[in-house]
Design an enzyme around this catalytic site. Structure first.
Site, short mmCIF file in Angstrom:
data_model
loop_
_atom_site.label_atom_id
_atom_site.label_comp_id
_atom_site.label_asym_id
_atom_site.label_seq_id
_atom_site.Cartn_x
_atom_site.Cartn_y
_atom_site.Cartn_z
N ARG A 103 0.88 -1.18 0.00
CA ARG A 103 0.00 0.00 0.00
C ARG A 103 0.91 1.22 0.00
NH1 ARG A 103 -5.34 1.15 3.47
NH2 ARG A 103 -6.09 -0.08 1.72
N HIS A 130 -7.24 1.02 -6.64
CA HIS A 130 -7.38 0.10 -5.49
C HIS A 130 -7.98 -1.21 -6.05
CE1 HIS A 130 -7.62 -1.34 -1.54
NE2 HIS A 130 -8.49 -0.52 -0.99
N GLN A 133 -9.86 -3.82 -3.87
CA GLN A 133 -11.20 -3.35 -3.52
C GLN A 133 -12.15 -3.56 -4.70
OE1 GLN A 133 -12.12 -1.77 -0.42
NE2 GLN A 133 -14.07 -2.36 -1.30
N ASP A 225 -17.36 7.00 -1.26
CA ASP A 225 -16.09 6.82 -0.53
C ASP A 225 -15.78 8.16 0.14
OD1 ASP A 225 -13.60 5.98 0.38
OD2 ASP A 225 -12.61 6.17 -1.57
N CYS A 265 -16.34 1.50 0.33
CA CYS A 265 -15.17 0.65 0.57
C CYS A 265 -14.76 0.65 2.05
CB CYS A 265 -14.01 1.11 -0.30
SG CYS A 265 -13.54 2.81 0.03
N ARG A 293 -13.63 -8.81 0.82
CA ARG A 293 -12.20 -8.58 0.56
C ARG A 293 -11.42 -9.89 0.78
NH1 ARG A 293 -10.14 -3.38 1.00
NH2 ARG A 293 -8.19 -4.39 0.36
N1 CP Z 1 -11.22 -0.41 2.07
C1 CP Z 1 -9.95 -0.50 2.53
O1 CP Z 1 -8.99 -0.68 1.78
O2 CP Z 1 -9.84 -0.38 3.88
P1 CP Z 1 -8.49 -0.22 4.72
O3 CP Z 1 -7.92 1.13 4.35
O4 CP Z 1 -8.89 -0.30 6.15
O5 CP Z 1 -7.55 -1.31 4.31
N1 NVA Z 2 -9.98 6.62 -1.24
C1 NVA Z 2 -9.59 6.14 0.08
C2 NVA Z 2 -9.78 4.67 0.17
C3 NVA Z 2 -9.45 4.07 1.50
C4 NVA Z 2 -9.60 2.58 1.51
C5 NVA Z 2 -8.14 6.52 0.33
O1 NVA Z 2 -7.30 6.41 -0.57
O2 NVA Z 2 -7.83 6.93 1.46
#
Ligand code: CP
Ligand code: NVA
Length: 308
Positions: A103, A130, A133, A225, A265, A293
């Site tokens: 990430r 993502h 997701q 989101d 999400c 997930r």
């Molecule tokens: N939706 C998602 O990716 O959640 P987290 O940021 O908690 O991993």
């Molecule tokens: N769009 C959000 C998604 C979190 C899972 C972010 O990038 O923070």
């Protein structure tokens, strides 16, 4: 050659469909007693430059359910690109674990990790997309409607990383995608071009609107989101004002198809992009979506590690 999972659009529609079918199978198997140890002896290294609940726990549990293990590497430990170059991190970890998930802030960082690793790399969220997701989202929609073909998916809010992966999986599998966003919060232009190419093949339609009510009309899926993604914290006040009309609330749900499902999400900012009434209401599929997930990622892990 090793495979990575950096974007849904790197795969063909049939490959994505195959992974979704596998996810459905693995979920059924797990619910009826457990999965066989398909990934016995395999360890997933999980690199996080940002916080996470779902991605971290679902990947860890996916590996455990499949007989493997996972290793959490926090931002402080790795210092990706700061303490050590991305290329060197990739080369070192390739000798310790069998697969990586990362990430990151900049999309290029996960691309570079994949480039310099000799093991598969999974994108666990970047500033561009993502994909894990997106796979769980597709699984959730298919479970509810039996297909993505002809399903109207409306994303209300920021044309962000989550919207990109959702748009790709939806248009790739024959659904229609609508975004209602304020001016200046549009989808990445390259991501849009990719989706338009899918539409030419599948007959899917994309609509880019400013009006959330127009987007909600006839929607089978209403998706939202956060208004402020990780890394955009300095813009919080500005965004919180601009996005006020883009809240998914009871009024918007009533504009949609009577059988609409509401997706997010997570993490949710209740009272901002979604109200409690909707998040906890009869159309909400927020928690089954989060749970998916686990199953979608099992399929990605098995697919990438198959034969390795
Ligand atoms: N939706 C998602 O990716 O959640 P987290 O940021 O908690 O991993
Ligand atoms: N769009 C959000 C998604 C979190 C899972 C972010 O990038 O923070």
């Amino acid at each position: 050659m090793k495979k990575d999972f950096i974007a849904i659009s790197d795969y063909s529609p049939s490959e994505i469909q195959k992974m979704l079918d596998l996810a459905i199978e693995l979920k059924k198997e797990w619910k009826s007693g457990g999965n066989p140890p398909l990934l016995k002896g395999k360890v997933l290294g999980m690199i996080f430059q940002k916080p996470s609940l779902r991605t971290r726990v679902s990947f860890d549990m996916a590996m455990r359910h499949l007989g493997g293990d996972a290793l959490y590497l926090s931002p402080n430990e790795i210092g990706l690109g700061q303490r050590e170059s991305i290329a060197d991190v990739a080369r070192v970890l390739s000798g310790y674990v069998e697969i990586l998930m990362a990430r990151v802030f900049e999309h290029q960082h996960v691309v570079d990790l994949a480039k310099y690793s000799s093991i598969p790399v999974i994108n666990g969220l970047s500033d561009y997309n993502h994909p894990c997701q997106g796979m769980a989202d597709a699984l959730t929609i298919i479970e509810k409607f039996g297909t993505l073909k002809g399903i109207n998916v409306s994303f209300i809010g920021d044309g962000n990383n989550v919207a990109v992966s959702l748009m790709h999986v939806v248009t790739m599998l024959g659904g229609n995608f609508t975004l209602a966003s304020p001016e200046g919060y549009d989808l990445d232009p390259n991501a849009l071009q990719i989706a338009k190419a899918f539409c030419e093949k599948t007959g899917s339609k994309i609509r880019l609107l400013r009006d959330p009510e127009e987007a909600a009309k006839g929607a089978n899926v209403l998706y939202t989101d956060t208004w402020v993604s990780m890394g955009q914290e300095a813009e919080t006040e500005k965004r919180k004002n601009i996005f006020v009309p883009y809240q998914v609330n009871q009024h918007l749900v009533e504009m949609a198809d009577p059988d609409v499902i509401v997706m997010h999400c997570l993490p949710a900012h209740r009272g901002q992009e979604i109200t409690d009434e909707v998040a906890d209401g009869p159309h909400s599929t927020l928690f089954p979506q989060a749970h998916n997930r686990l199953h979608a990622q099992k399929a990605i892990l098995v697919e990438l590690l198959r034969g390795s």
